[in-house]
Write an enzyme that holds these catalytic residues in place. Sequence first.
Site, PDB file in Angstrom:
ATOM      1  N   LYS A 160      22.470  10.127 -39.187  1.00  0.00           N
ATOM      2  CA  LYS A 160      22.318  11.021 -40.337  1.00  0.00           C
ATOM      3  C   LYS A 160      23.650  11.005 -41.072  1.00  0.00           C
ATOM      4  O   LYS A 160      24.710  11.238 -40.478  1.00  0.00           O
ATOM      5  CB  LYS A 160      21.988  12.440 -39.887  1.00  0.00           C
ATOM      6  CG  LYS A 160      21.569  13.360 -41.037  1.00  0.00           C
ATOM      7  CD  LYS A 160      20.150  13.053 -41.486  1.00  0.00           C
ATOM      8  CE  LYS A 160      19.685  14.002 -42.563  1.00  0.00           C
ATOM      9  NZ  LYS A 160      18.270  13.825 -42.893  1.00  0.00           N
ATOM     10  N   SER A 228      19.084   7.919 -41.736  1.00  0.00           N
ATOM     11  CA  SER A 228      18.588   9.000 -42.579  1.00  0.00           C
ATOM     12  C   SER A 228      19.786   9.667 -43.231  1.00  0.00           C
ATOM     13  O   SER A 228      20.907   9.604 -42.720  1.00  0.00           O
ATOM     14  CB  SER A 228      17.804  10.009 -41.731  1.00  0.00           C
ATOM     15  OG  SER A 228      17.247  11.026 -42.522  1.00  0.00           O
TER      16      SER A 228
END
Length: 366
Positions: A160, A228
């Site tokens: 992330k 992500s």
Amino acid sequence: MPAIEVRKVPIHSVADASELAKLIDDGVMHADRVIAIIGKTEGNGGVNDYTRIISDRAFREVLVEKGAPADQVKQIPIVWSGGTDGVISPHATIFATVPDEDAVQTDEPRLTVGFAMSEPLLPEEIGRTPMVSKVAAAVKVAMEKAGITDPSDVHYVQTKTPLLTIHTIRDAKSRGKTVWTEHTHESMDLSNGCTALGVALALGEIEMPTDADVMHNRELFSAVASCSSGVELDVAQVVVVGNAPGVGGRYRIGHSVMKDALDQDGLWEAIKDAGLELPERPHHTDLDGRLVNLFLKCEASQDGMVRGRRNAMLDDSDVHWHRQIKAAVGGVTAAVTGDPAVFVSVSAAHQGPEGGGPVAAIVDLG
């Protein structure tokens, strides 16, 4: 590294973490042993998808309520992918260590997890080689924490990273810096793609790329990166999942790639790579509850084609292609598993081959 317990739980509403609480209450996991959570939330999957922040807070609050130290909980990597388009169902996959006395003992390679945070990523570094280098360094730290020395034993790297917002773009400009793009939604693809190159570099899948390679040379990719991005952090949050001998436990992970959006064989290959024996033409009933979850990335092919047939995703001004390809691949994946609670994330630049994407499978070997 201790053995790992991993469970997939449904999310019943945006702020729900009741199934995590139930796992802890039932003694399946200890709150202070949870080391990572990876999940899907039901927002729009875009820059302003705040369901990720809501879910993050809900799950961390449960861990603290159930006895985990607050300072420890703040450091747990919790990676949320927004957007459950089509039949994809909101859910979370939770990883926790197991006390040695409770672990299944085996010398066979079993699931291991390591995590790390990179150095802070400045907005002007997003999409450029400094980001590649910082991500690669964090991946190596996470591998070490997982007890993995051979990159071939890494089957899934979930990250992330920050994307660009109007605020961070202004910050860069105020310091006399430039950014790769001023389109915040485009920066989601950019952050993911650049991060994937960092993963690939750390694992020896590629040599150090140039700034010109980022988002342009699609022959450079990682077969295990799942990247992500969002607005909720300013570092690269890295979770490395692989197998290691001697850790014990019931679970094992494998990986493959989808060659295109319809490649069911790629999904089955990942499940088989994890260690399940399946018939030549498997059906979801052959899984017999032994598949914990599939984790995959997907991308609309840049030529606007799938198996020689034209589609209109990249020309659609009403519904962004992110949502269309996610729904399509989510349907393909759910048809394979027989379960709509699958981790399907979009924006797969440099993650798997062009028009396809990486697939990781965690299975319970009993």
